[in-house]
Design a protein around this motif. Structure first.
Motif, PDB file in Angstrom:
ATOM      1  N   ASP A   1      63.639 -62.421   1.510  1.00 33.13           N
ATOM      2  CA  ASP A   1      64.344 -63.680   1.761  1.00 33.13           C
ATOM      3  C   ASP A   1      63.638 -64.582   2.756  1.00 33.13           C
ATOM      4  O   ASP A   1      63.905 -65.774   2.812  1.00 33.13           O
ATOM      5  CB  ASP A   1      65.778 -63.397   2.224  1.00 33.13           C
ATOM      6  CG  ASP A   1      65.837 -62.491   3.448  1.00 33.13           C
ATOM      7  OD1 ASP A   1      64.935 -61.653   3.633  1.00 33.13           O
ATOM      8  OD2 ASP A   1      66.809 -62.605   4.215  1.00 33.13           O
ATOM      9  N   HIS A   2      62.777 -64.007   3.574  1.00 32.72           N
ATOM     10  CA  HIS A   2      61.954 -64.809   4.491  1.00 32.72           C
ATOM     11  C   HIS A   2      60.812 -63.940   4.988  1.00 32.72           C
ATOM     12  O   HIS A   2      60.818 -62.717   4.791  1.00 32.72           O
ATOM     13  CB  HIS A   2      62.785 -65.355   5.663  1.00 32.72           C
ATOM     14  CG  HIS A   2      63.415 -64.285   6.518  1.00 32.72           C
ATOM     15  ND1 HIS A   2      62.710 -63.570   7.462  1.00 32.72           N
ATOM     16  CD2 HIS A   2      64.689 -63.823   6.592  1.00 32.72           C
ATOM     17  CE1 HIS A   2      63.521 -62.711   8.070  1.00 32.72           C
ATOM     18  NE2 HIS A   2      64.731 -62.847   7.552  1.00 32.72           N
ATOM     19  N   ASP A   3      59.820 -64.562   5.629  1.00 33.22           N
ATOM     20  CA  ASP A   3      58.719 -63.775   6.179  1.00 33.22           C
ATOM     21  C   ASP A   3      59.006 -63.440   7.638  1.00 33.22           C
ATOM     22  O   ASP A   3      60.094 -63.732   8.166  1.00 33.22           O
ATOM     23  CB  ASP A   3      57.386 -64.498   5.997  1.00 33.22           C
ATOM     24  CG  ASP A   3      57.250 -65.757   6.848  1.00 33.22           C
ATOM     25  OD1 ASP A   3      58.190 -66.106   7.602  1.00 33.22           O
ATOM     26  OD2 ASP A   3      56.195 -66.413   6.754  1.00 33.22           O
TER      27      ASP A   3
ATOM     28  N   GLY B   1      60.336 -66.195   9.713  1.00 32.73           N
ATOM     29  CA  GLY B   1      61.577 -66.831   9.296  1.00 32.73           C
ATOM     30  C   GLY B   1      61.401 -67.899   8.233  1.00 32.73           C
ATOM     31  O   GLY B   1      62.362 -68.590   7.893  1.00 32.73           O
ATOM     32  N   ARG B   2      60.196 -68.038   7.690  1.00 31.54           N
ATOM     33  CA  ARG B   2      59.967 -69.060   6.673  1.00 31.54           C
ATOM     34  C   ARG B   2      60.446 -68.580   5.310  1.00 31.54           C
ATOM     35  O   ARG B   2      60.283 -67.406   4.957  1.00 31.54           O
ATOM     36  CB  ARG B   2      58.471 -69.401   6.586  1.00 31.54           C
ATOM     37  CG  ARG B   2      57.871 -69.978   7.859  1.00 31.54           C
ATOM     38  CD  ARG B   2      56.379 -70.254   7.667  1.00 31.54           C
ATOM     39  NE  ARG B   2      55.655 -69.035   7.296  1.00 31.54           N
ATOM     40  CZ  ARG B   2      54.366 -69.002   6.928  1.00 31.54           C
ATOM     41  NH1 ARG B   2      53.675 -70.134   6.871  1.00 31.54           N
ATOM     42  NH2 ARG B   2      53.786 -67.861   6.624  1.00 31.54           N
ATOM     43  N   LEU B   3      61.040 -69.482   4.535  1.00 31.39           N
ATOM     44  CA  LEU B   3      61.418 -69.189   3.162  1.00 31.39           C
ATOM     45  C   LEU B   3      60.183 -69.268   2.273  1.00 31.39           C
ATOM     46  O   LEU B   3      59.210 -69.952   2.596  1.00 31.39           O
ATOM     47  CB  LEU B   3      62.467 -70.191   2.690  1.00 31.39           C
ATOM     48  CG  LEU B   3      63.735 -70.269   3.547  1.00 31.39           C
ATOM     49  CD1 LEU B   3      64.611 -71.426   3.101  1.00 31.39           C
ATOM     50  CD2 LEU B   3      64.501 -68.954   3.507  1.00 31.39           C
TER      51      LEU B   3
ATOM     52  N   ASP C   1      58.427 -72.416   1.564  1.00 33.27           N
ATOM     53  CA  ASP C   1      57.805 -73.072   2.702  1.00 33.27           C
ATOM     54  C   ASP C   1      56.308 -72.776   2.792  1.00 33.27           C
ATOM     55  O   ASP C   1      55.569 -73.529   3.426  1.00 33.27           O
ATOM     56  CB  ASP C   1      58.465 -72.629   4.013  1.00 33.27           C
ATOM     57  CG  ASP C   1      59.916 -73.080   4.117  1.00 33.27           C
ATOM     58  OD1 ASP C   1      60.265 -74.093   3.479  1.00 33.27           O
ATOM     59  OD2 ASP C   1      60.687 -72.427   4.849  1.00 33.27           O
TER      60      ASP C   1
ATOM     61  N   HIS D   1      68.379 -73.473   4.882  1.00 32.26           N
ATOM     62  CA  HIS D   1      67.958 -74.356   5.966  1.00 32.26           C
ATOM     63  C   HIS D   1      68.733 -75.670   5.831  1.00 32.26           C
ATOM     64  O   HIS D   1      68.412 -76.513   4.993  1.00 32.26           O
ATOM     65  CB  HIS D   1      66.455 -74.603   5.915  1.00 32.26           C
ATOM     66  CG  HIS D   1      65.647 -73.421   6.336  1.00 32.26           C
ATOM     67  ND1 HIS D   1      64.271 -73.362   6.209  1.00 32.26           N
ATOM     68  CD2 HIS D   1      66.011 -72.249   6.915  1.00 32.26           C
ATOM     69  CE1 HIS D   1      63.834 -72.202   6.674  1.00 32.26           C
ATOM     70  NE2 HIS D   1      64.872 -71.513   7.099  1.00 32.26           N
TER      71      HIS D   1
ATOM     72  N   LYS E   1      69.726 -69.639   9.561  1.00 32.88           N
ATOM     73  CA  LYS E   1      69.951 -69.804   8.128  1.00 32.88           C
ATOM     74  C   LYS E   1      71.439 -69.685   7.796  1.00 32.88           C
ATOM     75  O   LYS E   1      72.139 -68.831   8.333  1.00 32.88           O
ATOM     76  CB  LYS E   1      69.150 -68.758   7.346  1.00 32.88           C
ATOM     77  CG  LYS E   1      67.644 -68.937   7.496  1.00 32.88           C
ATOM     78  CD  LYS E   1      66.870 -67.815   6.845  1.00 32.88           C
ATOM     79  CE  LYS E   1      65.377 -68.111   6.912  1.00 32.88           C
ATOM     80  NZ  LYS E   1      64.907 -68.311   8.297  1.00 32.88           N
TER      81      LYS E   1
ATOM     82  N   TRP F   1      60.241 -58.014   5.188  1.00 30.70           N
ATOM     83  CA  TRP F   1      59.889 -59.303   5.782  1.00 30.70           C
ATOM     84  C   TRP F   1      58.388 -59.436   6.059  1.00 30.70           C
ATOM     85  O   TRP F   1      57.971 -60.091   7.009  1.00 30.70           O
ATOM     86  CB  TRP F   1      60.696 -59.511   7.067  1.00 30.70           C
ATOM     87  CG  TRP F   1      62.170 -59.543   6.806  1.00 30.70           C
ATOM     88  CD1 TRP F   1      62.837 -60.330   5.908  1.00 30.70           C
ATOM     89  CD2 TRP F   1      63.177 -58.742   7.441  1.00 30.70           C
ATOM     90  NE1 TRP F   1      64.187 -60.075   5.947  1.00 30.70           N
ATOM     91  CE2 TRP F   1      64.426 -59.111   6.878  1.00 30.70           C
ATOM     92  CE3 TRP F   1      63.148 -57.752   8.434  1.00 30.70           C
ATOM     93  CZ2 TRP F   1      65.626 -58.514   7.264  1.00 30.70           C
ATOM     94  CZ3 TRP F   1      64.349 -57.162   8.809  1.00 30.70           C
ATOM     95  CH2 TRP F   1      65.565 -57.541   8.230  1.00 30.70           C
TER      96      TRP F   1
END
Length: 365
Positions: A53-55, A58-60, A63, A134, A200, A330
């Motif tokens: 769901d994100h790295d 915290g990026r989607l 992104d 976001h 988020k 992640w």
């Protein structure tokens, strides 16, 4: 197939994540609708996946997938090494709809490349849509729409996604929305619900005005609207919706989205569980509420509120009534977590190592 692979297949021991070279059968329902099977076989499929769901920052995925595609490729290889067979990817409305009726072709093309990567890696995709995680990215035009117009955008979103992905056996399913809820609660006029988690918003209303309707009536209309849009272009791929198990919060609560009145177009059940310390049996009782005659997948799971030992106990007790589990990844391997030499890193490394050791290859079928 090699001789040893044929033997493994006959005895139900074949790893579910088949390589692209061996072929990748589509995941389908059994004739009675109660199990997942690999198409053309009697081989049961047990979901053993991760939420991507994100790295770590915290990026989607949208992104960074245009500028750092190599990171996605590396992560998929690492996910495969963990023994996973399904990757749950979360797609955002803002990234796939330029306007109410115009899909974003650039991101649809990138999604197509992700599907190809999944095929090459031997991983199935669980595509969760309609994200507004976001808040700052959510278009003003979308937030200002009334219910009917908003649902139409959502239908257009899913029609575009399904049109892009329908021909690939690597698409395990379409997941209509992450944790949809109905009207009510705090700030009832807002589409996004509650306080952000890690920046988020994971929970979203499907209506802000019940207008005299009951919960099942609204949920049924919404599910039908979106599944009809998908079925216009894709008649085969499984469909689900990931829900908050309110029976875990209120023991007498009954499912809405998985009630008989609503769940007809949905092929299987997806629920999110984070058992609390000392309450494993309570969580199991809540889980059984969602055993409604369709395959049951724990779509989100992590020892967030309990010890690892309790998490393992929960999964052992859940195994007889479930058809899969989806935890989290992640972009950090167990070895990398261990190298951090922190308490958090140690906890995450231990969990991922457990996850790896319980992959479908080693689980009884």
């Amino acid at each position: 197939m090699t001789t040893i692979v044929r033997i493994f297949f006959l005895f139900g021991l074949l790893p579910i994540s088949l390589s692209a070279a061996e072929g990748m059968p589509r995941v389908v329902l059994s004739e009675d609708g109660k199990d997942f099977l690999l198409d053309g076989t009697d081989q049961r499929f047990y979901v053993w996946g991760v939420n991507y769901d994100h790295d770590a920052e915290g990026r989607l995925i949208e992104d960074y997938w245009h500028d750092h595609w190599e990171s996605v490729e590396e992560d998929f290889a690492e996910i495969k090494d963990l023994g996973a067979n399904v990757v749950r990817v979360h797609l955002q409305v803002a990234k796939f709809m330029n306007s109410a009726d115009e899909p974003n072709q650039r991101n649809l093309q990138k999604l197509s490349e992700l599907v190809t990567l999944a095929e090459k890696t031997g991983l199935y995709l669980k595509l969760t849509g309609l994200g507004c995680y976001h808040k700052q990215d959510v278009p003003a035009w979308y937030d200002e729409l009334a219910e009917a117009e908003r649902w139409q955008v959502q239908a257009n979103f899913w029609k575009a996604i399904a049109s892009t992905c329908k021909n690939s056996p690597a698409i395990f399913c379409y997941d209509l929305m992450n944790e949809p809820v109905l009207a009510g609660g705090k700030n009832p006029g807002a589409w996004l619900v509650g306080e952000p988690l890690g920046g988020k918003y994971f929970v979203q209303r499907i209506t802000t005005d019940m207008a005299g309707r009951d919960s099942k009536e609204v949920a049924a209309a919404w599910v039908k609207k979106l599944t009809d849009a998908i079925r216009e272009v894709d008649s085969r791929t499984l469909i689900t919706v990931g829900v908050i198990p309110w029976a875990h919060v209120w023991p007498n609560a009954k499912p809405v989205f998985y009630s008989p009145e609503v769940s007809g177009p949905l092929d299987f059940v997806s629920v999110h569980f984070y058992p609390k310390a000392g309450q494993v049996d309570k969580a199991i009782a809540a889980l059984k509420v969602y055993d409604v005659g369709k395959p049951l997948v724990i779509e989100e799971f992590f020892p967030l509120k309990c010890s690892q030992e309790e998490a393992e106990d929960f999964l052992a007790k859940a195994r007889p009534v479930t058809d899969g589990l989806t935890s989290f990844y992640w972009g950090v391997t167990p070895q990398q977590y261990e190298a951090q030499q922190t308490m958090e890193g140690a906890i995450l490394a231990k969990w991922l190592s457990f996850f790896q050791g319980r992959s479908p290859q080693s689980m009884p079928q």
